[in-house]
Design an enzyme around this catalytic site. Sequence first.
Site, short mmCIF file in Angstrom:
data_model
loop_
_atom_site.label_atom_id
_atom_site.label_comp_id
_atom_site.label_asym_id
_atom_site.label_seq_id
_atom_site.Cartn_x
_atom_site.Cartn_y
_atom_site.Cartn_z
N LYS A 213 0.84 -1.19 0.00
CA LYS A 213 0.00 0.00 0.00
C LYS A 213 0.88 1.25 0.00
CE LYS A 213 -3.61 1.98 2.94
NZ LYS A 213 -4.49 1.71 4.08
N GLU A 219 10.64 -4.44 4.61
CA GLU A 219 10.77 -5.85 4.24
C GLU A 219 10.44 -6.03 2.75
OE1 GLU A 219 9.15 -4.73 6.88
OE2 GLU A 219 9.38 -6.06 8.61
N GLY A 274 -4.83 -2.49 5.45
CA GLY A 274 -4.04 -3.61 4.92
C GLY A 274 -4.69 -4.96 5.16
N ARG A 275 -5.11 -5.21 6.40
CA ARG A 275 -5.66 -6.54 6.72
C ARG A 275 -7.07 -6.74 6.20
NH1 ARG A 275 -4.70 -3.28 10.84
NH2 ARG A 275 -6.33 -2.66 12.29
N GLU A 360 -4.69 -7.69 15.25
CA GLU A 360 -4.21 -6.35 14.90
C GLU A 360 -5.37 -5.35 14.97
OE1 GLU A 360 -0.58 -5.14 12.19
OE2 GLU A 360 -2.35 -5.38 10.94
N HIS A 391 -4.26 -34.62 17.20
CA HIS A 391 -3.14 -35.45 17.66
C HIS A 391 -2.06 -34.62 18.29
CE1 HIS A 391 -4.71 -39.16 15.85
NE2 HIS A 391 -5.33 -38.29 15.07
N LYS A 511 9.48 -1.14 14.44
CA LYS A 511 9.99 -0.73 13.12
C LYS A 511 11.02 0.38 13.28
CE LYS A 511 5.93 -1.17 10.11
NZ LYS A 511 5.03 -0.34 9.31
C1 G6Q Z 1 -2.50 -4.17 8.13
C2 G6Q Z 1 -1.28 -3.49 8.48
C3 G6Q Z 1 -0.01 -4.13 7.97
C4 G6Q Z 1 0.32 -3.81 6.53
C5 G6Q Z 1 1.78 -4.19 6.27
C6 G6Q Z 1 2.20 -3.94 4.84
O1 G6Q Z 1 -3.60 -3.79 8.40
O2 G6Q Z 1 -1.38 -2.16 8.11
O3 G6Q Z 1 0.00 -5.53 8.13
O4 G6Q Z 1 -0.53 -4.47 5.66
O5 G6Q Z 1 2.60 -3.48 7.15
O6 G6Q Z 1 2.06 -2.60 4.51
P1 G6Q Z 1 2.21 -2.12 3.05
O7 G6Q Z 1 1.13 -2.74 2.22
O8 G6Q Z 1 2.13 -0.63 3.08
O9 G6Q Z 1 3.57 -2.60 2.56
#
Ligand code: G6Q
Length: 548
Positions: A213, A219, A274-275, A360, A391, A511
Amino acid sequence: MTTHDKNTTSLTEQPAWKALEQHYKTIGTIHLRSLFADDPQRAERFSAEFDDIYLDYSKNRITAETLKLLINLAEECHLRDRIDAMFRGDKINITENRSVLHTALRAPRDAKIMVDGVNVVPEVHNVLDKMTAFADQVRNGEWLGFTQKPIRNVVNIGIGGSDLGPVMAYEALKHYSKRDMTFRFVSNVDGTDFTEAVHDLDAAETLFIVSSKTFTTIETMTNAHSARAWLIKSLGDEQAVSRHFVAVSTNTKEVEKFGIDTANMFGFWDWVGGRYSMDSAIGLSNMIAIGPHNFKLMLEGFLAMDEHFRSVPLGKNLPVIMGLLSIWYNNFFNAQTVAILPYDQYLKRFPAYLQQLTMESNGKRITLDGQVVNYQTSPIYWGEPGTNGQHSFYQLIHQGTKLIPCDFIGFAQTLNPAGVHHDMLMANFFAQTEALAFGKTREQVQAEGTADWLVPHRVFEGNIPTNTLLVKRLTPKTLGMLIALYEHIVFTQGVIWRVDSFDQWGVELGKILAKKISPELESETEPELKHDSSTNTLIRRYRKMKNK
Ligand code: G6Q
């Protein structure tokens, strides 16, 4: 006045909360055995159905009175108004001043949802159309790589919300995917993740989707740069990048800077968290895997559950019932976790996906009006597909000291008919909820002729609450419905707990500190360390060990 200002008393002071506290005193010790014995209609009374999903919640430690009080609580917390506010596009993510409109991602073409005076639905469909055209080109072999070879491998690079949804949905819908293509997902900054993902791939046939996003996530950007270097090294020309990289992002500038042609960028918006984004362009790898038609069916599933959530009375509303039940155990029985137990191998990543969605979103301790809560918020979600879990950790659920409410998810029809397998799987599915609810009494164990000293070890207390979600078949549509079901369970919980379910400030601190530590690890000369003594020693030790 915004809708969240309406609750002026603290949650624990509300009449419905107080009534539930009193009610718990009478229900807390009653066994499911007697609740079932007293009411032959119990299974009917405590079940709800929507489309291809049947929810049996009768094996919960509730009576009709419990349900009534929980619904009173939802009403006192203005759940209905808050649902409307979300669907309307109000800025209910108050700490980031954003609308929360993942529901707009699956709205029909002719719907109208306004954000800051603009109808966002046409934009959503423009992106879906662009994704469709691209996915078709890749699937049909028309999108050619730099050396004119068609694409056979798709690697999604993303993390968190830009990874967990796509991985989960790819695994869940593998049956519907294009089997002559390979799909991989790289998320961890650990170089092993990328290296292993590409080790057997031919760069000339590989497409990278950089899903981020913000397009600044360290990462993802690190993995994307490694992918770029790997591709250029393999194909021997920087010009290759434009045929092998596309981006999913809201940040045009950074996408351009990376060298991706913005014609090959798929957008989304700041009102998609994001989620909550797997049904946006973040799902591009899924659309390539299962095809645009199946992706559309998945969106229809999401939409169907959205409509159910916003229109069906609270007492028959699946996400509301399940959300309220989770509050019953979390806040009144002090249960600390919830187990998610899908009896379908294709849903193996579903618990991991739900971990982010639930924890989250509602792992918060500050209310919308800035107060520290004096009650528990999100439980810990975890789980594994059945029957493997049986199990391993089910022992603790059956006979341990912790109360663990469980969601069992199973399908009536299998996608892989193979002799007795499915009936055997489902026999276990039904047997487990029965065993958890009713257990095995001392008398029953004795009647089996068990030696006296062994009897206590073989007694099962039972009275462990479960929800059973029995779904007709795992399809793109039912998967969409299941995901939206949990999205709205999380929403319901967040409204009751009065937290902002759509921010995630808790991921920030680590971070920032990692950014500070990185150069300390890389520096050629001994850095001056100003952390605590533990962190300083660990960094020194690491520097020494890695150079040996
Ligand atoms: C989700 C969070 C988080 C996000 C990641 C990746 O709700 O905001 O998990 O999706 O940190 O972020 P980017 O899509 O900006 O790389």
